[in-house]
Scaffold this motif. Structure first.
Motif, PDB file in Angstrom:
ATOM      1  N   ASP A 223     -23.859  -9.903  -8.239  1.00 54.42           N
ATOM      2  CA  ASP A 223     -24.911  -9.598  -9.087  1.00 54.42           C
ATOM      3  C   ASP A 223     -25.951 -10.975  -8.874  1.00 54.42           C
ATOM      4  OD1 ASP A 223     -23.790 -11.676 -10.519  1.00 54.42           O
ATOM      5  OD2 ASP A 223     -23.167 -10.360 -12.217  1.00 54.42           O
ATOM      6  N   GLY A 224     -25.873 -11.808  -7.782  1.00 55.73           N
ATOM      7  CA  GLY A 224     -26.708 -12.746  -7.549  1.00 55.73           C
ATOM      8  C   GLY A 224     -26.632 -14.026  -8.488  1.00 55.73           C
ATOM      9  N   SER A 305     -30.565  -5.680  -4.850  1.00 55.87           N
ATOM     10  CA  SER A 305     -31.592  -4.836  -4.819  1.00 55.87           C
ATOM     11  C   SER A 305     -30.820  -3.880  -5.967  1.00 55.87           C
ATOM     12  CB  SER A 305     -32.189  -3.874  -4.116  1.00 55.87           C
ATOM     13  OG  SER A 305     -32.678  -2.599  -4.470  1.00 55.87           O
ATOM     14  N   PRO A 306     -31.267  -3.662  -7.332  1.00 53.33           N
ATOM     15  CA  PRO A 306     -30.574  -2.839  -8.232  1.00 53.33           C
ATOM     16  C   PRO A 306     -30.546  -1.419  -7.922  1.00 53.33           C
ATOM     17  CG  PRO A 306     -31.820  -4.515  -9.387  1.00 53.33           C
ATOM     18  CD  PRO A 306     -31.970  -4.661  -8.089  1.00 53.33           C
ATOM     19  N   LEU A 307     -31.874  -1.040  -7.232  1.00 54.24           N
ATOM     20  CA  LEU A 307     -32.067   0.300  -6.705  1.00 54.24           C
ATOM     21  C   LEU A 307     -31.144   0.617  -5.677  1.00 54.24           C
ATOM     22  CD1 LEU A 307     -35.888   0.297  -6.816  1.00 54.24           C
ATOM     23  CD2 LEU A 307     -34.429   1.200  -8.499  1.00 54.24           C
ATOM     24  N   THR A 310     -27.723   0.868  -7.253  1.00 53.02           N
ATOM     25  CA  THR A 310     -27.297   2.263  -7.894  1.00 53.02           C
ATOM     26  C   THR A 310     -27.324   3.202  -7.143  1.00 53.02           C
ATOM     27  OG1 THR A 310     -29.860   2.104  -8.354  1.00 53.02           O
ATOM     28  CG2 THR A 310     -28.196   1.571 -10.153  1.00 53.02           C
ATOM     29  N   ASN A 318     -30.072   6.745   0.180  1.00 54.83           N
ATOM     30  CA  ASN A 318     -31.610   6.360  -0.084  1.00 54.83           C
ATOM     31  C   ASN A 318     -32.305   5.274   0.844  1.00 54.83           C
ATOM     32  OD1 ASN A 318     -34.025   6.033  -1.570  1.00 54.83           O
ATOM     33  ND2 ASN A 318     -32.965   6.958  -3.339  1.00 54.83           N
ATOM     34  N   GLY A 320     -34.967   4.959   1.766  1.00 58.94           N
ATOM     35  CA  GLY A 320     -36.424   4.186   1.500  1.00 58.94           C
ATOM     36  C   GLY A 320     -36.191   2.931   0.765  1.00 58.94           C
ATOM     37  N   ARG A 321     -35.159   3.023  -0.329  1.00 57.03           N
ATOM     38  CA  ARG A 321     -35.041   1.847  -0.924  1.00 57.03           C
ATOM     39  C   ARG A 321     -34.573   0.570   0.017  1.00 57.03           C
ATOM     40  NH1 ARG A 321     -31.693   4.068  -6.248  1.00 57.03           N
ATOM     41  NH2 ARG A 321     -32.643   6.070  -6.504  1.00 57.03           N
ATOM     42  N   LEU A 323     -35.397   0.244   3.144  1.00 57.35           N
ATOM     43  CA  LEU A 323     -36.751  -0.311   3.973  1.00 57.35           C
ATOM     44  C   LEU A 323     -37.571  -1.129   2.975  1.00 57.35           C
ATOM     45  CD1 LEU A 323     -38.263   2.716   6.131  1.00 57.35           C
ATOM     46  CD2 LEU A 323     -36.822   0.620   6.856  1.00 57.35           C
ATOM     47  N   ALA A 324     -37.760  -0.686   1.708  1.00 57.68           N
ATOM     48  CA  ALA A 324     -38.636  -1.269   0.735  1.00 57.68           C
ATOM     49  C   ALA A 324     -37.990  -2.751   0.480  1.00 57.68           C
ATOM     50  CB  ALA A 324     -38.683  -0.367  -0.557  1.00 57.68           C
ATOM     51  N   ALA A 325     -36.596  -2.872   0.486  1.00 55.80           N
ATOM     52  CA  ALA A 325     -36.065  -4.205   0.089  1.00 55.80           C
ATOM     53  C   ALA A 325     -36.330  -5.297   1.343  1.00 55.80           C
ATOM     54  CB  ALA A 325     -34.417  -4.002  -0.042  1.00 55.80           C
ATOM     55  N   GLY A 327     -38.799  -5.009   3.188  1.00 55.91           N
ATOM     56  CA  GLY A 327     -39.930  -5.482   3.426  1.00 55.91           C
ATOM     57  C   GLY A 327     -40.486  -6.417   2.355  1.00 55.91           C
ATOM     58  N   ARG A 328     -39.826  -6.662   1.222  1.00 52.08           N
ATOM     59  CA  ARG A 328     -40.177  -7.484   0.434  1.00 52.08           C
ATOM     60  C   ARG A 328     -39.490  -8.807   0.378  1.00 52.08           C
ATOM     61  NH1 ARG A 328     -36.538  -8.020  -3.638  1.00 52.08           N
ATOM     62  NH2 ARG A 328     -35.137  -6.459  -3.794  1.00 52.08           N
ATOM     63  N   LEU A 392     -23.720  -0.965  -8.084  1.00 53.99           N
ATOM     64  CA  LEU A 392     -23.898  -1.469  -9.835  1.00 53.99           C
ATOM     65  C   LEU A 392     -23.368  -0.191 -10.475  1.00 53.99           C
ATOM     66  CD1 LEU A 392     -25.099  -2.831 -11.967  1.00 53.99           C
ATOM     67  CD2 LEU A 392     -27.482  -2.209 -11.241  1.00 53.99           C
TER      68      LEU A 392
END
Lengths: 405, 405
Positions: A223-224, A305-307, A310, A318, A320-321, A323-325, A327-328, A392
Motif C-alpha cells: 500500500d505504499g 493506484s487504488p483504481l 480495485t 481496465n 484506461g486506468r 494508461l492514466a497511471a 501518464g501521471r 485492493l
C-alpha cells in the motif's frame, strides 16, 4: 488466504546459526513472541534498515552496532518500540544488556528488533524474563519455529532455503521473513533474517545484501506505506569447510550471490502473497526506460493506484486506468505515442492507444487468474525494473479499518 | 452521501455568459449530456489543464486554442475521447467545426471538453445532432442546469457564486464543477467552469486562475490519481460597467482575486465532499516547512496513505500511522524530535513521541466528527500547505471494483 503461498519449504540448518523461541506474553499469555538468534564467533553480519525518518528505537541501535562484532539478534513481536523517544532507546538497550549479561558477550554484540504496536512502552521485564528459556531453546533446527515466532498478522510463516555444492562442500542459505511493511499498521513491519555458512567479510556481505534487497524486499509494495521498523539481516557464519568467498572467487561468488538473491526474492514475494486482503499476486514490469528511476516511477504509479488495485480485485481489464497511471508517473517528456502496455501476453495498448487487436475477452482471461503480469514498454531506452504488489480488496479496508476498534 | 454538501446555492447569472444544455444520448437515451457555453464577443478566457502525459484529445485542442479568441465551450459527458490517438483528435475537431459552422465563428474559437469512458471512439454524429437544441437553450440563467449537465458519477451538482460591489457596480463570479479527477476511473475527470463579468486581460486572467487553482483544485486528492481530461476554465466577459481590472486596480483587483479564489475553493472542496464513498472531509495541513514542496510532500504522504484513510473511515485516532507517513515523506534531514502532530485541536504527538497529555478519548472525539483536521508542525521553517481529502471506505472499493462489471 495468501495467493499461491504453500506450507513452509524445507529450511536447511545453517551451521553456526542457532535460533531459540520463547514466550514473554507481550500481547497474549503463552504466545511465542521472543526469538533469539545466536551467530557463531567470527560471523559477519550485514543489515538493511527502513528509510522512514521515524525509525524505531531498536532500528537505531541495530544500525549503530551492526558494524561491530555481532553475536545475538533479539526479536520481539507485540510491541514495535517506535515513537517512544529516549525512553524507548533505553528500553531497547536494557533488553540487549540483559541478553549480553546472560551470555557473557559485550552489550553491543546484541542487536534488537521489534514489531507490533507503535507508541506503547516496551515491556522490558517481560522480555528479559523470556530470555533464559529462549537461550535454552537454541538449535540450528529451529528455523520453522522462528518463522512462526516472528509472525504478527501474517497468516502463514514464511521461509526459503537454497543449497549449492562447491568442491564437494555444500553451502546453505536459509531465511525467514514476516509481514509486509505497514500492511498492518500498528502491527507493522517487514523483518527478514537470512543466514549462510559461507565465509564472507562484513563489507562484501553488506554489498550482497544491499544488492539482493534492492531486487526483492525493496521492490514489493502493498500500500505504499513504509514501516518504522523494517529490517533485513544477512549473517555469514563461515562454518562451511571452504575458504573465504571474495569477489574474486569466480563461480563460487556467483553461486552464493544467486542463492542469497533467490532466498530474498522468495521471502519478499511471500510477504506480498500474504498481503492484507490480497486476492491477486501482481508483477508490474516497466521496460524500455531511459533510467532505472523512471522505470520505478512508472511501476510504482501503477502498483499504488487504488483504481488499478480495485480493478485487479474485480478482475476487470481496465486498461484506461493503467494508461492514466503511466501518464501521471512524472516521467519528463514522456512520448505516449511510443508506449505499449501488456496484460500477461496480451497487448492491450499499442502506441498510446487501445490496441486494435485487443478484445475485452482476452483481457478478462488474464485478469481472471490469481497471478497477473502488467508490462509497460516505454520505448525510451534500455532500463527495466520489476516490482510486485497485490490488489485492493474489501478485506484490506475491513482489516485496516477494524483493527484496534 | 456527500459530506456536508448541501443543495446548490444561488448561482448568480454572469452577463455575457450563456449556457445551453441538451441530450445526445451518448450513454443513455434522454440523458442531458451536452453543454454549450457562449462567451460574449471580447471575452477573455483562461484555462488550466491536466498534467497527465496521456492527456485526452479535447484537452490537446483546448490547450492549443485557449490562447486565441474563444467564443464557445463545448462539453460532453459519457465519453472521454482519451487514449483514442489521431482519430480522437479528428473527432474532437469535427464537433468543434460543426458548432463553429452553426454559429458563424472560426473553428478555433470553440474549445472541446469531454468526460466519460476512456478509449472508446467519440460518437461525433450524436454530439453534432445535439448542438442545435443546446444553442436554442442558451441562457444566462442556466447555471444550475449546466451543473447537472456536466455530472457523471457525481451524486450532487456543484456550484458556487460570489458578488461584490465596486463604485455601485455589482461584479459577479459564478462557477460549476464536476467529479473529482479519476475518483471514478473511466467516468473520470474534474471539470470546472468559472465566469465573471469583470473585464480582465487574458494574461492576467490566466495568472488569477493559476493562482486560484494552485490553492484549490490542485490541493485536493481523493486517491492520488490524475485524470487524462481534467480542465478548469475562467472566463471574463467584461460586461460589467467597470473599467478593465489590472494588477494596479488596488482594492478592485484584490476583491476579484478573492472572489475567484473563494469560488474555486468552494467548487474544489465540493468535489472532495462528493468523493467516491467519502464519509469524512479531511483537511491536512503541514506547517513549519523549510520549503512549500516539503510541506506538500508531507501533506500528500498523509493524505494518500491507505492506512490513514482506512483509520479515518473507522474513526480511529491511529496516530502511529500519521507519524509513519510523515517519516516516509522523503523530506531530507527530517529531525523527528521537532515534529508535533495535532488531530483537530488535540496534540497527539509532541517532539516525535506520543504527547504525554494525549488520551485516546480526546483523539476519538475528534475522529468521530465528519470534518477532521490533521495538522503537522515540522519545526523547520515558515512554509505552510493545506490539502483536502477523504477517507477510504468499503464503498470506494465497491464502486471502483464493481464499475464496468
Amino acid at each position: 488466504m495468501p495467493v499461491g503461498l504453500g506450507p513452509l519449504p524445507t529450511l536447511h540448518p545453517v551451521t553456526g546459526f542457532e535460533l531459540g523461541i520463547s514466550s514473554a506474553g507481550i500481547k497474549r499469555e503463552g504466545r511465542k513472541d521472543v526469538v533469539v538468534m545466536r551467530c557463531a564467533e567470527g560471523s559477519s553480519v550485514a543489515g538493511v534498515f527502513t528509510l522512514n525518518a521515524f525509525c524505531a528505537a531498536p532500528v537505531i541501535l541495530a544500525k549503530k552496532n551492526v558494524v561491530g562484532e555481532v553475536r545475538y539478534l533479539l526479536t520481539n513481536t507485540g510491541n514495535a518500540n517506535a515513537g517512544t523517544g529516549e525512553p524507548g532507546l533505553q528500553a531497547a538497550a536494557r533488553t540487549c544488556a540483559k541478553l549480553a549479561e546472560l551470555t557473557g558477550v559485550p552489550e553491543t554484540a546484541v542487536l534488537p528488533f521489534s514489531t507490533g504496536v507503535i507508541g506503547e512502552p516496551l515491556p522490558v521485564e517481560k522480555i528479559e524474563g523470556a530470555l533464559v528459556a529462549a537461550l535454552a531453546d537454541l538449535s540450528v533446527d529451529n528455523w520453522a519455529a522462528a518463522a512462526a515466532g516472528i509472525m504478527t498478522t501474517d497468516t502463514q510463516p514464511k521461509g526459503a532455503s537454497r543449497q549449492f555444492t562447491h568442491d564437494g562442500v555444500t553451502v546453505t542459505v536459509t531465511g525467514i521473513s514476516k509481514g509486509a511493511g505497514m500492511i498492518k499498521p500498528n502491527m507493522a513491519t517487514m523483518l527478514g533474517y537470512i543466514a549462510t555458512d559461507a565465509k564472507v567479510s562484513q563489507g562484501l556481505l553488506q554489498d550482497l545484501l544491499r544488492d539482493a534487497a534492492n531486487k526483492s524486499f525493496n521492490r514489493i509494495t502493498i500500500d505504499g506505506d513504509t514501516s518504522t521498523n523494517d529490517c533485513c539481516m544477512l549473517i555469514a557464519t563461515g562454518q562451511a569447510a571452504l575458504p573465504e568467498i571474495t569477489q574474486s572467487s569466480g563461480a563460487l561468488f556467483a553461486e552464493l550471490k544467486q542463492a542469497v538473491l533467490d532466498v530474498s526474492m522468495e521471502l519478499a514475494q511471500a510477504i506480498v502473497r500474504d498481503g492484507e486482503g490480497a486476492t491477486k499476486f501482481v508483477t508490474v514490469q516497466a521496460n524500455g526506460g531511459a533510467t532505472h528511476q523512471e522505470c520505478l516511477d512508472v511501476a510504482y504509479a501503477v502498483a499504488h493506484s487504488p483504481l488499478i488495485k480495485t480493478a485487479l480485485f474485480a478482475s476487470d481489464p481496465n486498461w484506461g486506468r493503467i494508461l492514466a497511471a503511466v501518464g501521471r508517473a512524472g516521467v519528463a517528456q514522456l512520448d505516449v505515442s511510443k508506449i505499449d502496455v501488456f496484460l500477461g501476453d496480451v497487448c492491450i495498448a499499442s502506441r498510446g492507444c487501445r490496441a486494435t487487436t485487443y478484445t475485452e475477452e482476452q483481457g478478462a482471461a488474464v485478469m481472471a487468474k490469481e497471478e497477473i503480469g502488467i508490462r509497460i514498454e516505454l520505448g525510451r531506452g534500455t532500463c527495466s525494473e520489476t516490482i510486485w504488489t497485490t490488489d485492493l480488496s474489501h478485506e484490506y479496508v475491513r482489516i485496516n479499518a477494524e483493527y484496534r476498534s
